[in-house]
Scaffold this active site. Sequence first.
Site, PDB file in Angstrom:
ATOM      1  N   PRO A  52       0.822  -1.211   0.000  1.00  0.00           N
ATOM      2  CA  PRO A  52       0.000   0.000   0.000  1.00  0.00           C
ATOM      3  C   PRO A  52       0.856   1.262   0.000  1.00  0.00           C
ATOM      4  CG  PRO A  52      -0.267  -1.208   2.071  1.00  0.00           C
ATOM      5  CD  PRO A  52       0.649  -2.020   1.203  1.00  0.00           C
ATOM      6  N   GLU A  53       0.475   2.203  -0.845  1.00  0.00           N
ATOM      7  CA  GLU A  53       1.181   3.477  -0.938  1.00  0.00           C
ATOM      8  C   GLU A  53       0.280   4.555  -0.314  1.00  0.00           C
ATOM      9  OE1 GLU A  53       2.802   4.005  -4.927  1.00  0.00           O
ATOM     10  OE2 GLU A  53       2.906   1.852  -5.200  1.00  0.00           O
TER      11      GLU A  53
END
Length: 272
Positions: free
Chosen positions: A2-3
């Site tokens: 996840p960014e």
Amino acid sequence: MPELPEVETIARDLRPHLTGARIRAVRVHKPDVLRDATPAAFRRALRGRTIASVGRRAKHLVLALDDGSRVVVQPRMTGSLHVTRERRRDPHTVLELTLAGRGRLIYRDVRRLGVVLVLPARRWETYSARLGPEPLEDGFTPEVLARALRGRRLAVKKAVMDQRLLAGVGNIYASEALWIARIDPSRPAEGLRGPEVAALHGAIVDVLARAVKGRGTTVRDYRTGRGEPGTFQGRLAAYGRGGEPCLRCRRRLALTHAIDGRATYFCPWCQS
Ligand SMILES: [Zn+2]
């Protein structure tokens, strides 16, 4: 992994459930996600505290407690967080916080690559100071990006993914932003001209803001704070599209692993 948009979505989903909640009990089912605290020390640091706010820094979820300390969760590959009132326990539950009158916050992580830290206020400041500027905050201007890239010989894609230079951008959004800005990801960061830096700045802000609106990108494991996949995977222009037609010039996008050993998608025709 996840960014920024994915962790921002999780933070927004959890915020109404967690803000102002008192932590009544702490259970650590898989202590290997704790980096610098024993389960007993972790429990002591959290039990009886109230969650003052829920935020994000770079790719990390940050719970601020009422004594100024922070619980930092880096979900990495397979971590997810949600609040539930169900009693049944999932075998992949790593951590569980019982909230007075508000159910339980569950951190679930199948491969347990995630990391959970508890940092006293001073250590949190040091931790946060090591990370670069937040690209969706007002202070992030083309000049700030220019300063981050100045004198860096590494590939521009690696530079924008370096969390010390810019917070929150990883492989997906670096590929997207460079495609939007028409910049070859392998070019040395220091070689970008002023208008190119401005275009890249605009592209980073644009793609991250749209991805937050779309509640993130689910390639494999990412789930929002409501347990759903994101929707932005359907709107990616470059990432994951090697061999498919470029949405701008219709020629084929390329896939290379030559830049940082990771998959880089780009258009060899209209990114220069
Ligand atoms: Zn193209």
